[in-house]
Write a protein that holds these residues in place. Structure first.
Motif, PDB file in Angstrom:
ATOM      1  N   PRO A 144      11.042  63.930   8.568  1.00 52.13           N
ATOM      2  CA  PRO A 144      10.203  63.076   8.086  1.00 52.13           C
ATOM      3  C   PRO A 144      10.059  63.805   6.744  1.00 52.13           C
ATOM      4  N   LYS A 145       9.700  62.887   5.820  1.00 52.39           N
ATOM      5  CA  LYS A 145       9.603  63.435   4.335  1.00 52.39           C
ATOM      6  C   LYS A 145       7.876  63.203   3.827  1.00 52.39           C
ATOM      7  N   SER A 146       7.341  62.528   4.919  1.00 51.30           N
ATOM      8  CA  SER A 146       5.806  62.344   4.556  1.00 51.30           C
ATOM      9  C   SER A 146       5.229  62.215   5.772  1.00 51.30           C
ATOM     10  N   LEU A 147       3.856  61.870   5.692  1.00 50.56           N
ATOM     11  CA  LEU A 147       3.037  61.831   7.027  1.00 50.56           C
ATOM     12  C   LEU A 147       3.552  60.288   7.673  1.00 50.56           C
ATOM     13  N   VAL A 148       4.033  59.307   6.546  1.00 47.76           N
ATOM     14  CA  VAL A 148       4.421  58.003   6.835  1.00 47.76           C
ATOM     15  C   VAL A 148       5.565  58.194   7.843  1.00 47.76           C
ATOM     16  N   ASP A 149       6.407  58.989   7.483  1.00 54.71           N
ATOM     17  CA  ASP A 149       7.691  59.097   8.319  1.00 54.71           C
ATOM     18  C   ASP A 149       7.274  59.991   9.837  1.00 54.71           C
ATOM     19  N   ASP A 183       9.584  69.186   3.628  1.00 57.97           N
ATOM     20  CA  ASP A 183       8.156  69.234   3.247  1.00 57.97           C
ATOM     21  C   ASP A 183       7.665  70.231   4.726  1.00 57.97           C
ATOM     22  N   SER A 185       5.235  71.760   5.198  1.00 56.00           N
ATOM     23  CA  SER A 185       3.899  71.574   5.606  1.00 56.00           C
ATOM     24  C   SER A 185       3.682  70.497   6.711  1.00 56.00           C
ATOM     25  N   LEU A 186       4.541  69.822   7.124  1.00 55.80           N
ATOM     26  CA  LEU A 186       4.453  68.695   8.164  1.00 55.80           C
ATOM     27  C   LEU A 186       5.045  69.309   9.580  1.00 55.80           C
ATOM     28  N   GLN A 189       2.390  68.537  12.273  1.00 57.09           N
ATOM     29  CA  GLN A 189       2.227  67.039  12.740  1.00 57.09           C
ATOM     30  C   GLN A 189       3.320  66.854  13.500  1.00 57.09           C
ATOM     31  N   TYR A 479      11.674  49.787   1.976  1.00 60.48           N
ATOM     32  CA  TYR A 479      11.393  50.936   0.925  1.00 60.48           C
ATOM     33  C   TYR A 479      12.777  51.423   0.392  1.00 60.48           C
TER      34      TYR A 479
END
Length: 532
Positions: A144-149, A183, A185-186, A189, A479
């Motif tokens: 994942p590249k983001s919280l969405v992922d 990232d 920091s993920l 999560q 996207y």
């Protein structure tokens, strides 16, 4: 006078050098009978358990004690033996290691004031025996590249595998690197999502798990180490031994920025560990970057040959790798430097994120994310039985835990309509996701005789059609659009007859999977009469 001064200098130098050598590290492994992670009265030491600093391996004595060199900066870990379970951390990950610089803060340390307190003690509890084989979930590249992922990962991959009765989704779980997409920091999560599966979970480091600010390979995994523990270690179950290896050699400031390979300390660890491996068990080598040449030497040939020399006499070996975002099986032989009695099987596992969470979203808002070779995103299952025997299966995303891994084994592609009497130049294609090079795949039309399909190496027509739909769309369909189709190593073709009666015709395909048995799929095409 000169001689006396020289001798005195030697004595001082020797004393100084001796002072720089850290003293040996002593600790213990004990049976944690009440599950609190600390050694209490009546909890005995466990003999015969191996503990390592990533290079050396020590075996506990009758009292559960061990001694290792106190190598500054190295993590100590217990090689979890078969029949035992490691305690869980607060976040649910197994607690089997401790960083050297924080060893005195180990959750399982001995009583304060113990002579061995500067070094760790490890808690283990006895595990219930399994009457069946070992069930392992294998993830690769959630990325994942983001919280969405992360949300896609949770809904698409994890939640369908969660068992309604609250039991673990598998006996063991592995993630083969690229836990996140740069990232770091993920990590918490992603861990929280994965731990919903309740299985003890082990992690390999990937090239997208390195610290961006690191100026050398030695520091590239500092964040990974803090979150997941050592990057090289062993873990044992009754049916299989697992060795997880960081095989990403970071090269900051160079192009490429990394290459596949292993470090000298990893070879030293393997040299100490492999002689202790039970030859009746399967040995699973888990890495991120594949060992085979992938359009070039992505893994250093000298390191591959050195690794293969260590593994040559191990009777049952399976290599699991990720990284490629396609799926394939490779049998290593002399051409890649393998000289064992039989071919070495490497399963290059498809990505959990598929094509990086790309493609058209469905009604639930989750991208299709089919990989470039036409394999749907998902997870693998490894089942290990007695004497090194194993089976593999691919479980596409959102196949529920209750449905099992065999609900879908292939995707068929065929034209919707052909002209009756036309030259039979159009075919039915079967993308058999777990297909092996010599696998038997057959088809028949309208219940007729089964005919062999031919294995071909080309792009999946379904994927090419998806590319064409993206090209023709006047607006973005998602996207990120689906990836450009790449050659698939598990694609078969059969010619569709055009001499049949006008109307609809049913096409059945069967593939003989060596692990899961006969697999079926079907589709249809229509013949129409036409005039020039």
């Amino acid at each position: 006078m000169f001689r006396a001064a020289f001798v005195l200098a030697l004595i001082i130098a020797a004393g100084s050098a001796h002072a720089q050598v850290p003293p040996p590290c002593g600790g213990s492994v004990f049976e944690d009978r009440n599950g609190d992670g600390r050694r209490n009265a009546g909890e005995p030491g466990l003999p015969g358990v191996r503990v390592s600093d990533g290079v050396e391996i020590a075996t506990t004595g009758r009292d559960g004690r061990f001694t290792l060199p106190a190598a500054t900066g190295r993590a100590w870990f217990v090689i979890k033996p078969a029949g035992f379970a490691a305690p869980r951390r607060v976040d649910g990950l197994p607690l089997f290691s401790v960083e050297a610089r924080s060893a005195t803060a180990s959750a399982g340390r001995e009583r304060a004031g113990d002579a061995y307190s500067p070094c760790p003690s490890f808690a283990l509890s006895r595990a219930q025996g399994r009457g069946r084989g070992l069930d392992v979930l294998v993830f690769s590249d959630p990325q994942p590249k983001s919280l969405v992922d992360v949300g896609y990962y949770l809904r698409d991959i994890v939640e369908p595998l969660v068992r309604k009765d609250g039991t673990p989704a598998a006996d063991l779980g592995l993630t083969l690197g690229d836990i996140v997409g740069d990232d770091l920091s993920l990590y918490p999560q992603v861990t929280a999502a994965t731990m919903r599966l309740r299985a003890p979970w082990l992690h390999v480091a990937g090239n997208h798990d390195v610290d961006a600010a690191a100026s050398r390979d030695e520091d590239a995994l500092d964040t990974f180490h803090a979150q997941f523990g050592p990057d090289t270690f062993a873990w044992e179950e009754s049916q299989a031994d697992f060795v997880l290896l960081d095989d990403v050699v970071s090269r900051p400031g160079m192009k490429p920025a990394y290459i596949g390979g292993l470090r000298d300390d990893q070879f030293a660890f393997l040299g100490h560990y492999l002689p202790t491996h039970d030859p009746h068990r399967l040995l699973v080598i888990a890495v991120h970057i594949p060992l085979f040449p992938d359009g070039g030497e992505t893994f250093r040939p000298a390191d591959r040959e050195r690794l293969f020399a260590l593994l040559k006499d191990v009777p049952h070996v399976l290599v699991l790798s990720g990284h490629g975002h396609v799926q394939r099986h490779v049998d290593h032989d002399a051409g890649t430097g393998w000289h064992g009695a039989t071919a070495l099987h490497e399963f290059n596992v498809g990505a959990a994120c598929g094509a990086y969470w790309s493609g058209v979203k469905d009604a639930e808002g989750i991208p299709d994310s089919t990989m470039a070779d036409g394999t749907p995103n998902g997870t693998a299952r490894l089942h290990v039985g007695a004497d090194g025997a194993y089976t593999l299966a691919w479980q596409p995303a959102r196949i529920t835990a209750d449905a099992g891994p065999l609900t879908r084994a292939m995707r068929l592609h065929a034209p919707a309509v052909l002209r009756r009497g036309a030259y039979p130049a159009w075919g039915i294609y079967a993308n058999v996701w777990m297909g092996l090079r010599d696998e038997r795949v057959e088809y028949r039309v309208d219940g007729g005789d089964w005919q062999p399909m031919k294995r071909i190496e080309q792009a999946d027509p379904w994927m090419l059609a998806e590319n064409a739909r993206d090209d023709a769309s006047p607006a973005l369909r998602g996207y990120d659009r689906s990836p450009e189709a790449q050659v698939s190593t598990h694609l078969w073709r059969g010619a569709l007859p055009t001499s049949l009666a006008a109307g609809q015709h049913r096409v059945e395909v069967r593939a003989f999977d060596p692990w899961q048995g006969e697999q079926h799929a079907d589709t249809a095409y229509r013949l129409e009469a036409a005039s020039p």
